[in-house]
Scaffold this active site. Structure first.
Site, PDB file in Angstrom:
ATOM      1  N   HIS A 118      12.503  -2.670   3.122  1.00  0.00           N
ATOM      2  CA  HIS A 118      11.951  -1.654   3.367  1.00  0.00           C
ATOM      3  C   HIS A 118      12.888  -0.104   3.026  1.00  0.00           C
ATOM      4  O   HIS A 118      14.034  -0.599   3.139  1.00  0.00           O
ATOM      5  CB  HIS A 118      11.637  -1.392   5.040  1.00  0.00           C
ATOM      6  CG  HIS A 118      10.769  -2.340   5.312  1.00  0.00           C
ATOM      7  ND1 HIS A 118       9.446  -2.104   5.020  1.00  0.00           N
ATOM      8  CD2 HIS A 118      10.892  -3.481   6.101  1.00  0.00           C
ATOM      9  CE1 HIS A 118       8.627  -3.127   5.854  1.00  0.00           C
ATOM     10  NE2 HIS A 118       9.438  -4.020   6.212  1.00  0.00           N
ATOM     11  N   TYR A 152      11.165   8.656   2.105  1.00  0.00           N
ATOM     12  CA  TYR A 152      11.235   7.703   1.150  1.00  0.00           C
ATOM     13  C   TYR A 152      12.099   7.701  -0.097  1.00  0.00           C
ATOM     14  O   TYR A 152      11.986   7.054  -0.976  1.00  0.00           O
ATOM     15  CB  TYR A 152       9.683   7.377   0.828  1.00  0.00           C
ATOM     16  CG  TYR A 152       8.935   6.897   2.130  1.00  0.00           C
ATOM     17  CD1 TYR A 152       8.927   5.679   2.450  1.00  0.00           C
ATOM     18  CD2 TYR A 152       7.994   7.437   2.624  1.00  0.00           C
ATOM     19  CE1 TYR A 152       8.086   5.382   3.649  1.00  0.00           C
ATOM     20  CE2 TYR A 152       7.057   7.370   3.726  1.00  0.00           C
ATOM     21  CZ  TYR A 152       7.125   5.784   4.129  1.00  0.00           C
ATOM     22  OH  TYR A 152       6.602   5.258   5.327  1.00  0.00           O
ATOM     23  N   ASN A 188       7.650  -5.624  -0.151  1.00  0.00           N
ATOM     24  CA  ASN A 188       7.508  -4.393   0.746  1.00  0.00           C
ATOM     25  C   ASN A 188       6.067  -4.359   1.076  1.00  0.00           C
ATOM     26  O   ASN A 188       5.463  -3.571   0.332  1.00  0.00           O
ATOM     27  CB  ASN A 188       8.159  -3.167   0.095  1.00  0.00           C
ATOM     28  CG  ASN A 188       8.302  -2.049   0.778  1.00  0.00           C
ATOM     29  OD1 ASN A 188       7.561  -2.026   1.948  1.00  0.00           O
ATOM     30  ND2 ASN A 188       8.699  -0.743   0.347  1.00  0.00           N
ATOM     31  N   ARG A 225      11.833   4.674  13.527  1.00  0.00           N
ATOM     32  CA  ARG A 225      10.623   5.493  13.291  1.00  0.00           C
ATOM     33  C   ARG A 225       9.829   5.280  14.443  1.00  0.00           C
ATOM     34  O   ARG A 225      10.026   4.966  15.619  1.00  0.00           O
ATOM     35  CB  ARG A 225      10.084   5.057  11.936  1.00  0.00           C
ATOM     36  CG  ARG A 225      10.960   5.458  10.869  1.00  0.00           C
ATOM     37  CD  ARG A 225      10.537   5.477   9.539  1.00  0.00           C
ATOM     38  NE  ARG A 225       9.254   6.164   9.206  1.00  0.00           N
ATOM     39  CZ  ARG A 225       8.467   6.028   8.148  1.00  0.00           C
ATOM     40  NH1 ARG A 225       8.474   4.699   7.445  1.00  0.00           N
ATOM     41  NH2 ARG A 225       7.473   6.801   8.189  1.00  0.00           N
ATOM     42  N   ARG A 255       5.432  11.331  -2.150  1.00  0.00           N
ATOM     43  CA  ARG A 255       5.077  11.165  -0.564  1.00  0.00           C
ATOM     44  C   ARG A 255       6.464  11.167   0.320  1.00  0.00           C
ATOM     45  O   ARG A 255       7.221  10.541   0.162  1.00  0.00           O
ATOM     46  CB  ARG A 255       4.474   9.661  -0.365  1.00  0.00           C
ATOM     47  CG  ARG A 255       4.127   8.885   0.901  1.00  0.00           C
ATOM     48  CD  ARG A 255       4.247   7.577   0.746  1.00  0.00           C
ATOM     49  NE  ARG A 255       3.960   6.912   2.130  1.00  0.00           N
ATOM     50  CZ  ARG A 255       4.138   5.739   2.499  1.00  0.00           C
ATOM     51  NH1 ARG A 255       4.603   4.827   1.609  1.00  0.00           N
ATOM     52  NH2 ARG A 255       3.787   5.335   3.682  1.00  0.00           N
ATOM     53  N   GLU A 266      11.986  -9.511   2.984  1.00  0.00           N
ATOM     54  CA  GLU A 266      11.108  -8.334   3.161  1.00  0.00           C
ATOM     55  C   GLU A 266      12.353  -7.325   3.045  1.00  0.00           C
ATOM     56  O   GLU A 266      13.031  -7.163   3.585  1.00  0.00           O
ATOM     57  CB  GLU A 266      10.708  -8.485   4.560  1.00  0.00           C
ATOM     58  CG  GLU A 266       9.659  -7.226   4.998  1.00  0.00           C
ATOM     59  CD  GLU A 266       9.069  -7.306   6.335  1.00  0.00           C
ATOM     60  OE1 GLU A 266       8.355  -8.604   6.505  1.00  0.00           O
ATOM     61  OE2 GLU A 266       8.977  -6.625   7.134  1.00  0.00           O
ATOM     62  N   ALA A 286       2.763  -0.559   5.011  1.00  0.00           N
ATOM     63  CA  ALA A 286       2.233  -0.601   6.390  1.00  0.00           C
ATOM     64  C   ALA A 286       1.610  -1.751   6.793  1.00  0.00           C
ATOM     65  O   ALA A 286       1.256  -2.219   7.997  1.00  0.00           O
ATOM     66  CB  ALA A 286       1.057   0.474   6.590  1.00  0.00           C
ATOM     67  N   PRO A 319       0.843  -1.408  -0.051  1.00  0.00           N
ATOM     68  CA  PRO A 319       0.051   0.046   0.042  1.00  0.00           C
ATOM     69  C   PRO A 319       0.509   1.210  -0.120  1.00  0.00           C
ATOM     70  O   PRO A 319       1.874   1.145   0.630  1.00  0.00           O
ATOM     71  CB  PRO A 319      -0.846  -0.077   1.179  1.00  0.00           C
ATOM     72  CG  PRO A 319      -0.927  -1.647   1.563  1.00  0.00           C
ATOM     73  CD  PRO A 319       0.354  -2.301   1.144  1.00  0.00           C
ATOM     74  N   ASN A 320       0.359   2.248  -0.751  1.00  0.00           N
ATOM     75  CA  ASN A 320       0.914   3.502  -0.925  1.00  0.00           C
ATOM     76  C   ASN A 320       2.215   3.470  -1.561  1.00  0.00           C
ATOM     77  O   ASN A 320       3.067   4.883  -1.680  1.00  0.00           O
ATOM     78  CB  ASN A 320       1.195   4.345   0.490  1.00  0.00           C
ATOM     79  CG  ASN A 320      -0.366   4.308   1.140  1.00  0.00           C
ATOM     80  OD1 ASN A 320      -1.355   4.872   0.854  1.00  0.00           O
ATOM     81  ND2 ASN A 320      -0.613   3.911   2.374  1.00  0.00           N
TER      82      ASN A 320
END
Lengths: 144, 144, 144, 144, 144, 144, 144, 144, 144, 144, 144, 144
Positions: E100, E23, E74, E107, E18, E98, E77, E10-11
Site C-alpha cells: 500500500h 498518495y 496493491n 486512515r 488523485r 500486499e 479499495a 482500482p483507481n
C-alpha cells in the site's frame, strides 16, 4: 424442454487445481461434462457460464432471463458480499438454487453467511460436484 | 444394505398444519411414507424419529450410532442454538446432512445461522419435503 | 458423612469414544468408578447422574437438593447457553463446582464463555478426569 | 524432584487487606507459607514471585523456564488483556495452570474472559487460596 | 530469471493526480518505469497490470499463474472487501506481497482491516512507491 | 551519519526457541548481528533494545529521542493493546516503522489489528528477519 | 366454557423456596390453587402443567392444542433462548400470554429480551402471582 | 496536614514538548512546581511520581497507601486499558480523582471510555494543568 | 454548456420490469429519454452509462473526468459495499450527487448505509425517476 | 381513596386514527372515558395526561408525585430512548406500571427494548386498551 | 464582569429528595444559593435555569448566548442521548463545562458515555455540588 | 392550491451563525423568505415552523395534519434518535420529505443513520438551502 442456467462464480475456473482438500480434484471441464451428461439424461437444456467478474455474471443472468426457466449458481466468494448479484437474482425472478462444493458452515466465520441465498429458492452445500447434480435433479422435477 | 437415521426436530410433528405457507401441506406421516418409499427404491434401511426434546434426539443418535451409516437431520429451531446437538453430531462421527423445509437464509435474522451444520457434511434447505429426498439420494449413492 | 451430586451433561455418555484427543480415552464408566473410589477414600457419599437432557438434569438437581450437600457438574455444551440450568443452580442454593475435561478457554470462540459458572462457587477446567477428582477433594475438605 | 514456579500478578501483594469479602483474609505471606508447606509435603520445589509489573513477570518466566517443570500463575487483572503474558506462556512451553481466588465468571463483565488461559493447560478459579493448593497437587501428580 | 506479476488495483490509474497528499505525486507510468528499472537491476522479469475491475485482476492472476514465480499486489479499495480476490490469491498458490502506498492503519476505520492480506506472505504499507520497490527486492532475494 | 533505534518488544528475547514454525530459527543475537552488519553496509548507526516491559520501551524511546533520527519497532503483543506505546511513538515525533516477523493478518483474530501502527509511517510484516532489514534499508535511504 | 392451558417453565417447581426476594413466598401449589379458584369464579377450565423440560412443554402444548382456547405461559429462563418453544407457540396458533413473576426489564442484561414473546399476544411481567391472575382475567373476557 | 499522592502516567514526562496543541506548553517540571506552590498555599503535603511503567505506578500507590490521604492520578493512555491499575485504585481504598489535560470525550473513539475512573471518586478533564489544580483544591477541602 | 455524466449501476438495465412496486414501471430507455429531454431544456449536455460492472463504472468515470463538470450516480447495490467506487468518486474530484429510486432508509437493514455517499455532495432518494431529474436541475443551476 | 396518574406519551393523541391495525380504533377520548368509568367502579381517583413532550411528562409526574399513589404510563416511542423519563420514574419513587397497546416484542427490532420499564414495577403489553384496564385493576388492588 | 449560564437538566428539580445516596441531600434551591454566593465572591454574574425539557434548555442557551461568556451544564440523563443539545452547545460557540453530581463512570453501562461532553471544554463529575463550584471557579479564572 | 408544512428542527434558528462552513451563511429568516417566494411561484401555500422542541414539532404536525397535503422536515439532530417524531410522521400519514443542509453521510458516524427517514417518502441532503427548494418543487409537482 426445461432450460437451466448454470453459473460458476469467481475462481471456479481453477477447480481441481485449487486447494483440492477443500474443493476436490474434479476440474471445471469435468464438472461441466458431468452436468451436460446429467442434463441429457434428465432431458433439460443447459447454458453454462463461468466468470470471475461479478458484472459479467449479472449481464449473463440478465441476458438469458427470457430463455431460461431456472438458475443454478455457485457464487463463490461473491456469496458473502455481492449485494448486486443478490439484487440481480431477485430482479430476474427465476427460481434459483445456490450451490457450494464445500460445507460453508464449517469454514471461516466470514463464509457462514450468504447474502445471495435470500434471493434463491434454496441452498445445497457441502457435497462437492454432487451439490450441482442434486440441484439439477431438483429443477428438472419442478413443474415448469 | 445402507442404514440411515432420519431425525425430525421440534415442532415437525405439526407439519402440514403449522404455517402451511412456510412449511407446506404435507403431514409428517406423509413425509415419512415418502421417505420409506424412496428408501425401498434406493434399497436403504431407515429409522425415523421425531422429537420435540433436544435430549431425546441426542439419546437416539447416541443409541443408534453403531447401527447407522449416516444421518439426515432437520433440527428445527435447535439449528440455531443447540450446541449440545452439535457436539453429539461430532461425537458420533457419522456423515450427517442437515435439511430444512424452508429457505432459512430468507427468513428472520436469527434463522440465518446454523450452529449444527458445522458438524455435518453439508446442508440442503428450501425445497420442502424434497430437501429430505435429495439428502436420501445423496447418502444412498455415497460409498459405504 | 458429606453427600455430593455428580452431574454429567450431554454427550458425556460417549466419553472415551468421542474425539479422544480432546476428551481423553477414559470411559464414563471408568470415570465414575474412579469417582466412587475416591469418594470412599474421602468418606463422602455420591449420587452420579448422566443425561443428555437439560430438563432431566434440572429435575435431578431439584429432587436431590435436600439430600445433597454439594454439586459437581460438567454441563457439557449446556455450559454455553442453558440459562435454565443456571437458574436451577441458583435456585437450589447448594455449593457447586463446574468442571470441564478440556480447557474451554483454548477452544472455539463459543466455548469461551460459561453462563452456568456464575451460579457456581468456582470452575476447574482442562485436566481431564482429574478436573472431577480435584473438585471432589475440594468439596470433601469444605466445612459442612 | 519437580520444580514449580508460582507467579502472583498485580495487586496480589495486598492480599488479606484488599476487598476481603472478595479475596479473603489470608495475606500473601501466609499464602506463600501454605504453598511452601504443601510443597514440602508433596516433595516439589517452588520459586515464588509476585510482581505488579507485566514485564517483570515475563522476565521471571523467561529466566526460569529452564529450571522449572511447570507454572502456577494468577495473572490478576492481566488475565483480561495481557497478550504479552499469553505469548510468554506459549513461548516458554511449560505446562501452566491459571488460578484465581474469586470466581471470575460471577463478577463484572470484563472479568469473564481470559486471554491468558488459552496458553495454559487449564484453569482453577473461585476457591480462594485453595485454588493454588489444588493446582499444586495437580502438578505434583503429573508425570515429569 | 525470476518472474514477477505486479498488480495495481482500482483507481491506481489516477496516481499522481488523485489526492496527492495521501498518495504522492508520482504517476502510474512513472511508478511502472521505476519498477521496470529496478527489475532490470535485480534481474527479474515483470508483467505489470492495472485494472479497476476485480474480475479482470482475478483473470490476470489466473492466466499468469504458470508463468509467474511471485506476485506484488496493491488491491486498492478491494483490500477491504474482495473475498473473491482473497480466494484467488490462495487458489493460485504463488507467494504474494500486499503493498500500500499509504499507511492504512492511520486512515478511516474501514481501511484498517485487510481481507486479502491473509492470503499473502506479508504486507508492506505506508512508504509510497517505495512500498513496491521493497517488495520487489524482497522477492528478488527469495530463493526460487 | 543517520541514527536508528531498533526496539524488540516482549518475548522477542526467546527468538529462535519460541514456536520456530511461526517465528523462524534465527535467535535475537543473530538477528541483531545481521542488523549491525547491514547498518555498517548502509553507514547508519544503531542502538538496539529488547524488553519485555512496556514501560522500559517507552523510557528508552523517550531517552533516545534526541539522539535518534528514526525508529524500527517490533512491539510484539503490545501491538494489539499498548495505547501508551502508541502515544509515545506520537509524542517523540520520529519517523517509525512497525515490523513483524510473521504475517499478523493471517493469524488469530486479535492479532489482525494494530493500535501502534497508526503512530508509525508504515508497516512491514510477514518476512521474518527480512522485515527488519527492509525497514533498515528504507530508513537509510530516507532523506535526513 | 373457555379452556385455558397454564404452563410453568423450568425451576418454577421451586417457587416459594427459590430466591424469595425475587420470586415471592407463594409456592407453586398455592399459585395453582389460586389459579383454580379464580378459574371457577371466571367459569373457565384449566389444565396446569409444570416442567423443567423444553421438550415436555412443547409436547404438552402440541397435545392440548385442540382442547384449549388459549395459553398462559411463564417460560422461565427458556424465555431468553428457546426458539423451539417460540416456534411451537406460533405453530399451535392459539392466543397466548407470556407472564413473568419478576420485572425482567430490571434484572440482568440477558433477561431483558424475550424470544418467545414475539409468538404471543402480549406480555405481563413484574406482578408476582398477580401476573398470572391478570392474564387469566384477560383471556376469560376475550371473545371465544 | 493532609497528604496527597500525585501520579503522572505514561508519556507525561514529555509534557510541553509532546503535541502542544493538545497538551499545552507547560512542562512536567513546571506543572509540578505549580502543584507544589498550590499545595503550600492549601497546606497539604505532596508526593509526586511520574512513570511510564504501569507496574511502577501500582508499586508506588501500594507503597504509599499508608502515608497518603488521597490520590490525584492522570493515568495517560493507561486510562483506557489498565485493569491492573483500576484494581490497584480499588485495593488501596483511598479517595482518588482522575484528571486529564485534554477533554478525552472529544478525541478518538478509544479515548472516550475510562476503565480506571470507576475506581475513583470523580473525574476532571479538559482544563490543561488546571485539571490538576482543581483536583488539589477539591481534596484539600475534603474532610480528612 | 455544462456537461454531466449520468451513471446507472447494476441491475438498473431491468428497470420497469424488476419489482415494479419498489422501482416503478418506467424503463431505463424511458428514463434516459426523460433525462435527455430535461437536459435540452436546461441546456446541459449528458453522457449516460449503465453497467452491471463496478470496474466498468470506475473506468467510465475515470475516462470522462476531464470532459465532465459533474456526476449523477445511482450505484444500485454497489452503494452499500463498493469502496472502490467510493475511492473513484473521491479521486476524480467532480461534484457528484447520489440518487436512488426507492427510499433506501425504509428498506432492509443493509440498504440503510451508503459507503459511496460520503464521496458525493449530497443524496436524493425515494422519488423514483424524479430523483434523477431533481439532481439534474440541481447541477444545472450550480455555478460552473 | 387511591389516587392514580395515567400518562399517555407522544402520538397517543392520534389514537383511533393512527395505524388502526396496530393500535385499534378506540380514540383517546374513548379510552379515557373507559378508564374513568373503571376508576369509578374500582373507587380510585385518576388524573389523566397526554403529551407529545418528554419534558411535559416529567413536569407532570414531578408536580403530581405528592398527590398520587401510583402511575400508569404508556411512554409511546419514549419507551426506547428517554433516559430522562426513566430517571424521573426512579426519582419520584411511586409504583409505576408501563403499558403498551401493541405487543412491542413482535414489532421492529428497536421496539423490543424498553429503557423505562426498569424503573417500573412491571409491564403489560399487547392487549390494546385492556392493557390500561388491567393495570388499573392491578393498582386498585394493591395495598396503599 | 463575567457572565455565566448555569443549566440544570431533567429531574434536577428533585435534588435532595431523589435517591439521596447517589445525588446527596442538598436541594436545588440550596445548590443555587451556594452558586449565587460563590458567584458574588468570584464577582461573576449568573443566570440559572432548570428544565426537564430538552427544547427549553436549547431555547435558553440560544436566547442567552449573546449575554453569556460561558456555560456550566449538568444535562442529567440528556447527557447520554441528546444530540440536539450537543449541536446546540457547538452552535452557540461558548466555552462550556459539563458537570455531574455522581461519578458517571462508576454507574450503569449506559451512563458511561456522554454525547454532549464532546461539545464542551471539559467535564467535572463525581463531587456532588462541588462539581458545580469547581466549574465556576474554573470559568471565573479564565481570561474573558 | 396545495398546502405544505415546512418544519425546521432543533438549532436551525441559529442558521447563518452556526458553523457556517457546514451549514452555510443564509439565516433562517432568509431561508424562509426564499421558501415563501418559491411557494408563490409554484402556487403552493406554506406553514413554516421552527422549534427546538421535539414535542412542539409533534404537536404542530398533529394539529396541522388536516390542513396540510404534505410535509418538508429537517429534523436536525432529532434525525438520529427521535423515534417519537418517526412515529408521528407515520401516524399523520402525509407524504413527507426529509431534508438536510449538509451531506450527513460524510460527517460523524452517528449522523449517518436516520431513524425518521423510514417514515418519509424520501430524503434530500447535502445541498444547503437548495435541499428545501428541491423538496418544494418535488411536492408541488406531485398529484394532489
Amino acid at each position: 424442454m426445461k432450460k437451466i442456467l448454470i453459473v460458476h462464480g469467481p475462481n471456479l475456473g481453477l477447480l481441481g487445481e485449487r486447494e483440492p482438500k477443500v474443493y476436490g480434484k474434479t476440474t471445471l471441464a469435468q464438472l461441466n461434462a458431468l452436468l451436460e451428461k446429467e442434463a441429457r439424461r434428465l432431458k433439460v437444456e443447459l447454458k453454462i457460464f463461468q466468470s470471475n467478474w461479478e458484472g459479467a455474471i449479472i449481464d449473463f443472468l440478465t441476458a438469458e432471463r427470457k430463455w431460461a426457466d431456472a438458475v443454478i449458481i455457485n457464487p463463490g466468494a461473491l456469496t458473502h458480499y455481492s449485494l448486486a448479484l443478490r439484487d440481480c437474482l431477485s430482479a430476474i425472478g427465476l427460481p434459483a438454487i445456490e450451490v457450494h462444493l464445500s460445507n460453508i458452515a464449517a469454514r471461516e466465520e466470514f463464509r457462514r453467511t450468504s447474502v445471495t441465498a435470500a434471493a434463491c429458492r434454496g441452498q445445497i452445500s457441502g457435497f462437492g460436484v454432487r451439490s450441482y447434480l442434486l440441484a439439477l435433479q431438483m429443477l428438472a422435477d419442478m413443474k415448469k
